[in-house]
Design a protein around this motif. Structure first.
Motif, PDB file in Angstrom:
ATOM      1  N   LYS A 165       0.688  -1.293  -0.141  1.00 54.19           N
ATOM      2  CA  LYS A 165       0.252   0.068   0.108  1.00 54.19           C
ATOM      3  C   LYS A 165       0.796   1.262   0.078  1.00 54.19           C
ATOM      4  CE  LYS A 165      -4.118  -2.055   1.930  1.00 54.19           C
ATOM      5  NZ  LYS A 165      -4.479  -2.553   3.278  1.00 54.19           N
ATOM      6  N   ILE A 166       0.681   2.213  -0.854  1.00 57.33           N
ATOM      7  CA  ILE A 166       1.661   3.337  -0.904  1.00 57.33           C
ATOM      8  C   ILE A 166       1.682   3.952   0.454  1.00 57.33           C
ATOM      9  CG2 ILE A 166       1.634   5.747  -2.105  1.00 57.33           C
ATOM     10  CD1 ILE A 166       0.043   4.687  -4.229  1.00 57.33           C
ATOM     11  N   ASN A 167       0.491   4.106   1.322  1.00 60.34           N
ATOM     12  CA  ASN A 167       0.597   5.051   2.516  1.00 60.34           C
ATOM     13  C   ASN A 167       1.610   4.324   3.554  1.00 60.34           C
ATOM     14  OD1 ASN A 167      -0.038   6.999   4.246  1.00 60.34           O
ATOM     15  ND2 ASN A 167      -1.849   6.123   4.852  1.00 60.34           N
ATOM     16  N   THR A 168       1.576   2.907   3.499  1.00 61.95           N
ATOM     17  CA  THR A 168       2.313   2.306   4.647  1.00 61.95           C
ATOM     18  C   THR A 168       3.363   1.274   3.968  1.00 61.95           C
ATOM     19  OG1 THR A 168       0.579   0.671   4.503  1.00 61.95           O
ATOM     20  CG2 THR A 168       0.226   2.457   6.164  1.00 61.95           C
ATOM     21  N   GLY A 169       3.631   1.110   2.805  1.00 67.78           N
ATOM     22  CA  GLY A 169       4.466   0.239   2.293  1.00 67.78           C
ATOM     23  C   GLY A 169       6.047   0.608   2.720  1.00 67.78           C
ATOM     24  N   ALA A 170       6.969  -0.312   2.660  1.00 73.41           N
ATOM     25  CA  ALA A 170       8.195   0.238   2.780  1.00 73.41           C
ATOM     26  C   ALA A 170       8.969   0.523   1.549  1.00 73.41           C
ATOM     27  CB  ALA A 170       8.976  -1.132   3.504  1.00 73.41           C
ATOM     28  N   VAL A 171       9.922   1.345   1.563  1.00 75.36           N
ATOM     29  CA  VAL A 171      10.569   1.580   0.324  1.00 75.36           C
ATOM     30  C   VAL A 171      11.694   0.774   0.030  1.00 75.36           C
ATOM     31  CG1 VAL A 171       9.939   4.240   0.325  1.00 75.36           C
ATOM     32  CG2 VAL A 171      12.028   3.367   1.743  1.00 75.36           C
ATOM     33  N   GLY A 172      12.382   1.220  -0.977  1.00 78.33           N
ATOM     34  CA  GLY A 172      13.463  -0.039  -1.295  1.00 78.33           C
ATOM     35  C   GLY A 172      13.408  -0.494  -2.874  1.00 78.33           C
ATOM     36  N   SER A 173      14.155  -1.613  -3.153  1.00 79.82           N
ATOM     37  CA  SER A 173      13.904  -2.126  -4.545  1.00 79.82           C
ATOM     38  C   SER A 173      12.852  -3.150  -4.781  1.00 79.82           C
ATOM     39  CB  SER A 173      15.096  -2.665  -4.926  1.00 79.82           C
ATOM     40  OG  SER A 173      15.630  -3.890  -3.950  1.00 79.82           O
TER      41      SER A 173
END
Lengths: 318, 190
Positions: free
Chosen positions: A40-48
């Motif tokens: 989910k855009i709001n709560t997802g983690a960033v990275g590859s």
């Protein structure tokens, strides 16, 4: 005849080997798509390797007109291809590609938006929306809307020479257009860096505080509700606290009615080699099925082509 | 013709080796995805763990506030601090979530506390963390599910056995979180 045969066989072997390698690459990306759950855009983690699904957001981008189809859309791409001909066959070689914007916004309804920078992405669409064919000696006869789009993005066109060639050496030139319309569902897989932070809780405006205070003073049931020590008398401190609660409640409900708050940008997608970067308007299942077919075709077709090349070479030289 | 036959055999071998590598690397990626998904949960658990003392101290400053719920929250926090394995952390996290649900529900009974700026900010911050935690738990479970399905499917099962991959447990909601929060509230009658 012999040189032609050598060239054709070499092209066949080279092309076959490339297709074989490309089939494995397609298979690897297909498995990556299958293996990664949707964030989910709001709560997802960033990275590859982050996968999201959402709709192209029309709240922050104004609609534009696609130059060839004339469709009202939020984002379009123009790919310029040149026909390369040899004695027996011909193919289209991409010279340049330009986009209406650097990127677009995607909203998945989770309360935040993602900004997707398109450059370097593998766009997987069913087919191009529209194409325009001409010759390199008639480039001054392009449709006005296409001329306008190309003029706007002229600095991004590196290999396409926008001047008429002589009739004798002219080639066929093709302009391919695709576009994303407002609200179109999209699938994105790629590397993500963090966007801006979410909007902070707004402070209570004095006018709402004052109107809540007046309301409590006039309403016996409200007086009773905010009488914390239950002594039958609403102290100034109790009145102030009550006015804050009621005022904030009124303010948020009023603001929700008046303006739809724009969700913050939490994710920024960008091209980071060697990680895959895919944008598609197909559903994930359809995309995987298509990639399955493409990888299978390349994995079987590549060796067949290369073996045919080897066969012709050995037939004539050994 | 011999060359074509040899070429054909080479392609078949290359295809088999390539396919083996694709499956092997895919399974490694799945295994690492689970670790990454857990690490992303752990970050949020740590952030929530760090916010708890602030919340407890704000609540403690209100003399009337029920101490029992704060003690339960403190003990859940200590359990989380002691937890080493993924499972232990998951259980302690459930206890904290349950404690927080109870605390926020109880706070409804204290208008003075509810309007406190610090409490309001902490409540919002912790609610955001809880929401993120729920989504990341869902993501973790999806990753685990993908892994568990893959290692049982043909042809991945042969390579999974060779790699000695085993099923991974999902991050389930703890018993404490599932229970309804019991709070006595003396609401004024309207």
């Amino acid at each position: 005849m012999t040189i032609d045969l050598v060239v054709h066989s070499a092209v066949g072997i080279g092309g076959g080997l490339y297709l074989f390698y490309s089939g494995f690459r397609e298979l690897r990306i297909k498995r990556t798509i299958e293996n990664i759950p949707t964030s989910k855009i709001n709560t997802g983690a960033v990275g590859s390797n982050v996968e999201i699904k959402g709709q192209i957001d029309s709240e922050v981008q104004t609609a534009i007109q696609a130059p060839l189809s004339g469709k009202g859309c939020l984002f379009f791409s123009i790919e310029i291809q040149q026909e390369v001909r040899s004695k027996d066959n011909s193919y289209w070689k991409t010279l340049d590609q330009c986009y209406s914007h650097d990127g677009f916004y995607l909203n998945d309804g989770s309360g935040a938006r993602a900004l997707v920078y398109v450059r370097g992405a593998e766009i997987k669409r069913e087919k191009s929306d529209k194409e325009f064919l001409t010759r390199s000696n008639r480039l001054d006869e392009l449709p006005p809307s296409l001329i306008q789009a190309l003029t706007e993005h002229r600095d991004k066109l590196k290999r396409f020479k926008w001047e008429n060639s002589s009739w004798l050496f002219s080639n066929r030139i093709r302009f391919l257009e695709w576009c994303f319309v407002s609200g179109e569902p999209l699938y994105v897989l790629g590397s993500v860096r963090s966007g801006f932070k979410a909007e902070k809780r707004k402070k209570l405006k004095f006018k709402y505080f004052l109107s809540a205070k007046n309301k409590i003073e006039q309403d016996e049931s409200l007086k009773d509700r905010y009488d914390e020590n239950r002594d039958g008398n609403l102290d100034p401190e109790e009145l102030e606290r009550g006015a804050k609660i009621l005022g904030y409640h009124h303010q948020t409900s009023q603001e929700k009615e008046e303006e739809k708050p724009k969700p913050a940008v939490k994710m920024i997608f960008h091209h980071t080699p060697p990680h895959p970067f895919i944008i598609s308007n197909m559903k994930e299942g359809t995309l995987v099925k298509k990639m399955n077919w493409v990888s299978a075709l390349k994995l079987f077709g590549g060796p067949v082509l290369a073996l045919a090349g080897i066969y012709y070479l050995t037939l004539n030289f050994l | 013709m011999d060359m074509v036959f040899l070429g054909g055999i080479l392609f078949v071998l290359a295809a088999l080796v390539g396919y083996f590598f694709t499956l092997y690397n895919g399974l490694v990626a799945l295994k690492e995805n689970i670790k990454k998904a857990w690490a992303n949960i752990d970050v949020i658990l740590k952030q929530r763990y760090e916010e708890l003392p602030k919340l407890i101290s704000v609540c403690e400053s209100f003399a009337k506030f029920e101490k029992g719920i704060l003690d339960r929250l403190m003990s859940a926090r200590e359990n989380y601090q002691r937890a080493q394995s993924m499972g232990e952390k998951a259980v302690a996290s459930g206890q904290i979530s349950s404690g927080l649900q109870g605390l926020f529900a109880l706070a409804e009974n204290y208008p003075e506390l509810k309007t406190n700026q610090n409490f309001m900010q902490l409540q919002e911050r912790i609610s955001q963390l809880e929401e993120t935690l729920a989504d990341r738990r869902e993501f973790y479970n999806d990753s685990v599910n993908n892994h568990n399905i893959r290692i049982q499917q043909i042809p991945d099962v042969f390579i999974a056995n060779f790699m000695r991959l085993q099923e991974v447990e999902m991050f389930q909601v703890s018993e404490a979180e599932r229970q309804d929060v019991e709070i006595k509230i003396d609401l004024p009658e309207f």
